[in-house]
Write a protein that holds these residues in place. Structure first.
Motif, PDB file in Angstrom:
ATOM      1  N   UNK A 233       1.775   8.300  17.729  1.00  0.00           N
ATOM      2  CA  UNK A 233       0.931   9.021  16.779  1.00  0.00           C
ATOM      3  C   UNK A 233       1.282  10.508  16.777  1.00  0.00           C
ATOM      4  N   UNK A 234       0.682  11.233  15.833  1.00  0.00           N
ATOM      5  CA  UNK A 234       0.882  12.674  15.730  1.00  0.00           C
ATOM      6  C   UNK A 234      -0.456  13.395  15.795  1.00  0.00           C
TER       7      UNK A 234
ATOM      8  N   UNK B 261      -6.324   8.494   6.371  1.00  0.00           N
ATOM      9  CA  UNK B 261      -6.146   7.265   7.148  1.00  0.00           C
ATOM     10  C   UNK B 261      -4.718   6.722   7.138  1.00  0.00           C
ATOM     11  N   UNK B 262      -3.940   7.026   6.089  1.00  0.00           N
ATOM     12  CA  UNK B 262      -2.559   6.537   6.042  1.00  0.00           C
ATOM     13  C   UNK B 262      -1.578   7.486   6.721  1.00  0.00           C
ATOM     14  N   UNK B 263      -2.060   8.638   7.198  1.00  0.00           N
ATOM     15  CA  UNK B 263      -1.206   9.586   7.904  1.00  0.00           C
ATOM     16  C   UNK B 263      -0.270  10.381   7.021  1.00  0.00           C
TER      17      UNK B 263
ATOM     18  N   UNK C 173     -11.103   4.361   3.764  1.00  0.00           N
ATOM     19  CA  UNK C 173     -10.121   3.832   2.818  1.00  0.00           C
ATOM     20  C   UNK C 173      -9.262   4.920   2.179  1.00  0.00           C
ATOM     21  N   UNK C 174      -9.509   6.187   2.534  1.00  0.00           N
ATOM     22  CA  UNK C 174      -8.706   7.291   2.023  1.00  0.00           C
ATOM     23  C   UNK C 174      -8.976   7.665   0.582  1.00  0.00           C
ATOM     24  N   UNK C 175      -9.997   7.076  -0.025  1.00  0.00           N
ATOM     25  CA  UNK C 175     -10.275   7.337  -1.438  1.00  0.00           C
ATOM     26  C   UNK C 175     -11.240   8.496  -1.662  1.00  0.00           C
ATOM     27  N   UNK C 176     -12.016   8.855  -0.644  1.00  0.00           N
ATOM     28  CA  UNK C 176     -13.020   9.895  -0.789  1.00  0.00           C
ATOM     29  C   UNK C 176     -12.939  10.892   0.361  1.00  0.00           C
ATOM     30  N   UNK C 177     -13.556  12.031   0.122  1.00  0.00           N
ATOM     31  CA  UNK C 177     -13.741  13.041   1.163  1.00  0.00           C
ATOM     32  C   UNK C 177     -15.199  13.475   1.165  1.00  0.00           C
ATOM     33  N   UNK C 178     -15.724  13.691   2.354  1.00  0.00           N
ATOM     34  CA  UNK C 178     -17.004  14.380   2.489  1.00  0.00           C
ATOM     35  C   UNK C 178     -16.695  15.848   2.736  1.00  0.00           C
TER      36      UNK C 178
ATOM     37  N   UNK D 101      -6.396  14.388  15.746  1.00  0.00           N
ATOM     38  CA  UNK D 101      -5.504  13.310  16.129  1.00  0.00           C
ATOM     39  C   UNK D 101      -5.246  12.408  14.933  1.00  0.00           C
ATOM     40  N   UNK D 102      -3.986  12.155  14.624  1.00  0.00           N
ATOM     41  CA  UNK D 102      -3.625  11.352  13.466  1.00  0.00           C
ATOM     42  C   UNK D 102      -3.826   9.866  13.712  1.00  0.00           C
ATOM     43  N   UNK D 103      -3.681   9.052  12.650  1.00  0.00           N
ATOM     44  CA  UNK D 103      -3.887   7.607  12.760  1.00  0.00           C
ATOM     45  C   UNK D 103      -2.709   6.900  13.401  1.00  0.00           C
TER      46      UNK D 103
END
Length: 334
Positions: free
Chosen positions: A71-72, A112-114, A157-162, A329-331
């Protein structure tokens, strides 16, 4: 002789085309036999990535959990007057600068997909939330409203941001699509709400609020319903980060003048303090839930440390000449 249950045997053999054959075997010392073995043919530039991949396979075979050696991480480094958003291997090696500016950079968060990082930059003399593609370098300002735009967090799911916006007065939680469209307010609060993180199932947000008089951690459904206070012990609990299994969270608590990283189990509400302080902040959980990356300070300079989720193992990750903070920390690699 060492009393080891397993041993790794490896070899590297050069090929005529300049590449190298890399092989390893994980051997069961007690029962005999091979637990895992793989063969790779790689260029020299891939040695480090291959070693990480082998370490991940060994870790997974021995523990049953995914390894995070491949991971990265991302973090913010301040060198002189320059702020840099840096991406590096999980152990801090091979750092690459993604953004460099004379104004502060805050709150990097991996998609989520990095492939993307959301972060806050003050280069326009106000906090604006950007999303940057790591492969192309292209970036989009997704939240540049009147007032402050801060604390981005991706949905699973990577489609939204808070995000936290003050465009309507006060700091309040909003949801938006990853391209900045479809902005909607989560709820109306009398206090300042910020630092939201999606729960792993994507159905709720953990966030920090002072609505009860002191900064505490709450949970709310993404539809704005079912607000619930999570922390009650102490007068300062902030920066919630859910564990990947959804069963708990890490956060920052204040004990006297010491800021420490702690972990809570939601079912029992039991809390364990993982770090000693005095100024530990910005926790970020490894994607397998076994380690926590956080920012600390020594000699007035920011450094990055990691601690295991049971508090027993501690290690320093990044301590360069720069002032280093805001780790993420990345996925797991796809």
């Amino acid at each position: 002789g060492r009393g080891a249950d397993a041993v790794v045997v490896g070899s590297m053999r050069p090929r005529a085309d300049g590449r190298v054959d890399v092989a390893y075997a994980l051997v069961d010392v007690v029962r005999g036999g091979t637990l895992a073995s793989t063969h790779f043919t790689v260029a020299q530039a891939q040695f480090r990535a291959t070693a990480h991949r082998i370490a991940d396979e060994i870790y997974a075979k021995l523990t049953g959990d995914a390894g995070v050696f491949s991971t990265r991480i991302a973090y913010v480094a301040k060198q002189g007057a320059r702020y840099q958003l840096v991406v590096a291997d999980a152990d801090g090696a091979d750092p690459q600068t993604i953004v460099s500016t004379d104004e502060p950079i805050l709150s990097p968060r991996w998609s989520p997909d990095g492939n993307r990082i959301a972060y806050v930059s003050l280069e326009q003399k106000k906090p604006i939330v950007y999303v940057q593609n790591l492969a192309t370098g292209a970036r989009t300002a997704i939240a540049a409203f009147r007032g402050s735009n801060s604390a981005p967090a991706w949905s699973p799911d990577g489609r939204q941001l808070a995000v936290t916006l003050s465009r309507d007065g006060g700091s309040q939680l909003f949801l938006m699509n990853a391209d900045g469209t479809g902005v909607r307010r989560v709820m109306t609060s009398p206090g300042a709400d910020t630092e939201a993180s999606f729960t792993p199932d994507g159905k709720a947000l953990l966030f920090t609020s002072d609505r009860g008089g002191s900064p505490q951690i709450y949970r709310v459904g993404v539809d704005g319903g079912g607000v619930e206070r999570i922390t009650f012990e102490g007068s300062y609990n902030v920066s919630p980060r859910p564990l990947p299994d959804g069963k708990g969270m890490v956060y920052v608590r204040r004990d006297g003048n010491r800021y420490q990283v702690a972990i809570m189990d939601f079912a029992t509400r039991q809390t364990q303090v993982l770090t000693a302080g005095p100024l530990d902040e910005s926790p970020s959980v490894a994607p397998n839930g076994k380690m926590v990356l956080y920012a600390s300070e020594t000699g007035g300079r920011g450094i990055l440390n990691a601690v295991s989720a049971d508090g027993r193992v501690k290690q320093r990750i990044v301590a360069p000449s720069a002032d280093v903070r805001e780790p993420a920390w990345g996925p797991l690699p796809k």
